[in-house]
Design a protein around this motif. Structure first.
Motif, PDB file in Angstrom:
ATOM      1  N   GLU A  89       0.943  -1.189   0.131  1.00  0.00           N
ATOM      2  CA  GLU A  89       0.031  -0.111   0.001  1.00  0.00           C
ATOM      3  C   GLU A  89       0.894   1.297   0.023  1.00  0.00           C
ATOM      4  N   LEU A  92       1.171   2.661  -3.422  1.00  0.00           N
ATOM      5  CA  LEU A  92       0.028   3.414  -3.824  1.00  0.00           C
ATOM      6  C   LEU A  92      -0.139   4.785  -3.209  1.00  0.00           C
ATOM      7  N   ARG A 134     -13.013  12.752  -2.701  1.00  0.00           N
ATOM      8  CA  ARG A 134     -12.326  12.387  -1.494  1.00  0.00           C
ATOM      9  C   ARG A 134     -10.811  13.126  -1.389  1.00  0.00           C
ATOM     10  N   TYR A 141      -3.891   9.483   6.602  1.00  0.00           N
ATOM     11  CA  TYR A 141      -3.323   8.683   5.927  1.00  0.00           C
ATOM     12  C   TYR A 141      -1.834   9.181   6.030  1.00  0.00           C
ATOM     13  N   GLU A 273      -7.710   4.610 -11.523  1.00  0.00           N
ATOM     14  CA  GLU A 273      -7.633   3.082 -10.990  1.00  0.00           C
ATOM     15  C   GLU A 273      -8.958   2.757 -10.651  1.00  0.00           C
TER      16      GLU A 273
HETATM   17  C1  IPM Z   1      -8.624   2.940  -1.937  1.00  0.00           C
HETATM   18  C2  IPM Z   1      -7.715   1.522  -1.497  1.00  0.00           C
HETATM   19  C3  IPM Z   1      -6.266   2.289  -0.783  1.00  0.00           C
HETATM   20  C4  IPM Z   1      -6.762   3.332   0.404  1.00  0.00           C
HETATM   21  C5  IPM Z   1      -5.342   1.469  -0.101  1.00  0.00           C
HETATM   22  C6  IPM Z   1      -5.170   0.286  -0.969  1.00  0.00           C
HETATM   23  C7  IPM Z   1      -4.246   1.882   0.540  1.00  0.00           C
HETATM   24  O1  IPM Z   1      -8.269   1.394  -0.180  1.00  0.00           O
HETATM   25  O2  IPM Z   1      -7.928   3.395  -2.847  1.00  0.00           O
HETATM   26  O3  IPM Z   1      -9.674   3.139  -1.621  1.00  0.00           O
HETATM   27  O4  IPM Z   1      -7.132   3.398   1.472  1.00  0.00           O
HETATM   28  O5  IPM Z   1      -6.827   4.405  -0.116  1.00  0.00           O
END
Ligand code: IPM
Ligand code: MN
Length: 352
Positions: A89, A92, A134, A141, A273
Motif C-alpha cells: 500500500e 500507492l 475524497r 493517511y 484506478e
Molecule cells: C482505496 C484503497 C487504498 C486506500 C488502499 C489500498 C491503500 O482502499 O484506494 O480506496 O485506502 O486509499
C-alpha cells in the motif's frame, strides 16, 4: 493526438483488469485516430518482490512523464505481515503523494439494468448519481505515526490550503451538475473537521453563493447513503471518511467491481484506478470484473487528455455490454457469468 500512459498494474487482479482497460484504450485510440502508447512499471507487492521496494524510482519517473497513469490494485496476503515495515500500500500512497493528486473523484452511478444487483431495494438505488470528492494526499493517511510503550498513534492534520483546493474543485463540479454540494465531516468531535467546516463555509459563501450547500456528520452519512442516496449530488470529504464511504456507496451500484476513480491535482498526470482492491481470492482466474478499470480509463481520457467524445464512447460501450446481458460473477446474482477477457471483448465489440 499522441498520448503516453504509464501502466502500473500491481498485484492480485490488478494485471487482469488493467489488461482489458489497455485493450479498450487501444481500440478506441485506433478508431479515433490517436496514437496511444503504454509503458509498464512495477508497484506494490510485485515491486517489493522484484526490487525490494513498493515504489521503485523508475516507476515514479515513468508516471511523472506520462500523460496519465493507469493503476490496477496493490496488496495481498503474502505481504500482509503487520510487523513488516514494508507494505504494498505504501507504493500507492507514495505515488498519490509524488504526483500530488489531492482530489479523488469517485462517481457512484446506477446502471438501470443492475438496480436489481444491489443489496438495496431497487426503489432506493434507482437514479442514484453521486460524485464523491475524497481528499487524497493529506489527513490521517499521511499524519505523523509511531509506536511507543503506551500504544500506537497516527495524527490527523489538515491546513486551510488543503481544504480549500478540494472544496473548490468539488464546488466547481457541483455547478456543472445539479448544484448541490454536501460536505461530510465529524465536526462534533474532531478539530480538523471543525477547520473543514469553517474554511468550506467561508469559501462557499464567497465564491459559490448559488450552490445548495450543506454539511452532514460522517456517521449520519453512512446511514443516509443506504436510506436516501438519490438526494446527493457532489459530496466532498476528508481522506479516511472518503475511503470508507465510497466502499459503502459502491454497494448502491451492485458491485465494487463497477466503480472507477480518478485522482487529479492542480497540474500533471492524473492517476486512474478501479476503486476495488487486489481481490487475492480470485486473482489469476480471469474472473474479475474489468469494468471499473475500463471506466477508469475513460476517466483518464476525459480528465487528463480532454478526450470527452472518446470517454463517452467507452462509457456507452460499457452500458451496451451490460444491456446485452453480459455479467461477470460479481454482478450475475448467481446467474450465468463471463470472465474478464469476454467482458473486455464485449466492450470493444460495442465500441464499433
Ligand atoms: C482505496 C484503497 C487504498 C486506500 C488502499 C489500498 C491503500 O482502499 O484506494 O480506496 O485506502 O486509499
Ligand atoms: Mn478504499
Amino acid at each position: 493526438m499522441k498520448a503516453q500512459f504509464a501502466v502500473v498494474a500491481g498485484d492480485g487482479i490488478g494485471p487482469e483488469v488493467t489488461e482489458q482497460a489497455v485493450a479498450v484504450l487501444t481500440a478506441v485510440g485506433a478508431q479515433h485516430g490517436h496514437e496511444f502508447s503504454f509503458e509498464e512499471r512495477l508497484i506494490g507487492g510485485a515491486a517489493i518482490d522484484a526490487a525490494g521496494t513498493p515504489l521503485p524510482s523508475d516507476t515514479v519517473a515513468a508516471c511523472r512523464t506520462a500523460d496519465a497513469v493507469l493503476l490496477g490494485a496493490v496488496g495481498g496476503p503474502q505481504w500482509d505481515d503487520p510487523k513488516s515495515p514494508i507494505r504494498p500500500e505504501q507504493g500507492l500512497l507514495g505515488l498519490r503523494s509524488e504526483l500530488e493528486v489531492f482530489a479523488n473523484l469517485r462517481p457512484i452511478r446506477v446502471f438501470p439494468e443492475l438496480a436489481g444487483a444491489s443489496p438495496l431495494r431497487p426503489d432506493i438505488v434507482s437514479g442514484v448519481d453521486i460524485l464523491f470528492y475524497r481528499e487524497l494526499t493529506g489527513g490521517i493517511y499521511f499524519g505523523e505515526s509511531g509506536i511507543d510503550e503506551g500504544g500506537a498513534y497516527q495524527v490527523m492534520r489538515y491546513n486551510r490550503h488543503e481544504i480549500e483546493r478540494i472544496v473548490r474543485m468539488a464546488a466547481d463540479a457541483a455547478q456543472t451538475r445539479r448544484g448541490r454540494l454536501t460536505m461530510v465531516d465529524k465536526a462534533n468531535v474532531l478539530e480538523p473537521s471543525r477547520l473543514w467546516r469553517t474554511v468550506a463555509a467561508e469559501l462557499i459563501a464567497e465564491e459559490y453563493p448559488n450552490l445548495a450547500y450543506d454539511v452532514v456528520l460522517v456517521d449520519a452519512m453512512a446511514m443516509y447513503l443506504v436510506s436516501h442516496p438519490t438526494e446527493f449530488d457532489v459530496v466532498v470529504t476528508a481522506n479516511l471518511f472518503g475511503d470508507i464511504l465510497t466502499d459503502e456507496a459502491s454497494m448502491i451500484t451492485g458491485s465494487l467491481g463497477m466503480l472507477p476513480s480518478a485522482s487529479v491535482g492542480a497540474s500533471g498526470p492524473g492517476l486512474y484506478e478501479p476503486v476495488h482492491g487486489s481481490a487475492p481470492d480470485i486473482a489469476g482466474e480471469g474472473l474479475a470484473n474489468p469494468l471499473a478499470a475500463i471506466l477508469a480509463a475513460a476517466m483518464a481520457l476525459r480528465h487528463s487528455l480532454g478526450l470527452e467524445k472518446e470517454a463517452l464512447a467507452i462509457e456507452s460501450a460499457v452500458a451496451a455490454a451490460i444491456t446485452a446481458g453480459l455479467r461477470t460473477a460479481d454482478i450475475a446474482g448467481g446467474g450465468p457469468s463471463v470472465g474478464s477477457a469476454e467482458m473486455g471483448a464485449a466492450v470493444i465489440e460495442a465500441l464499433s
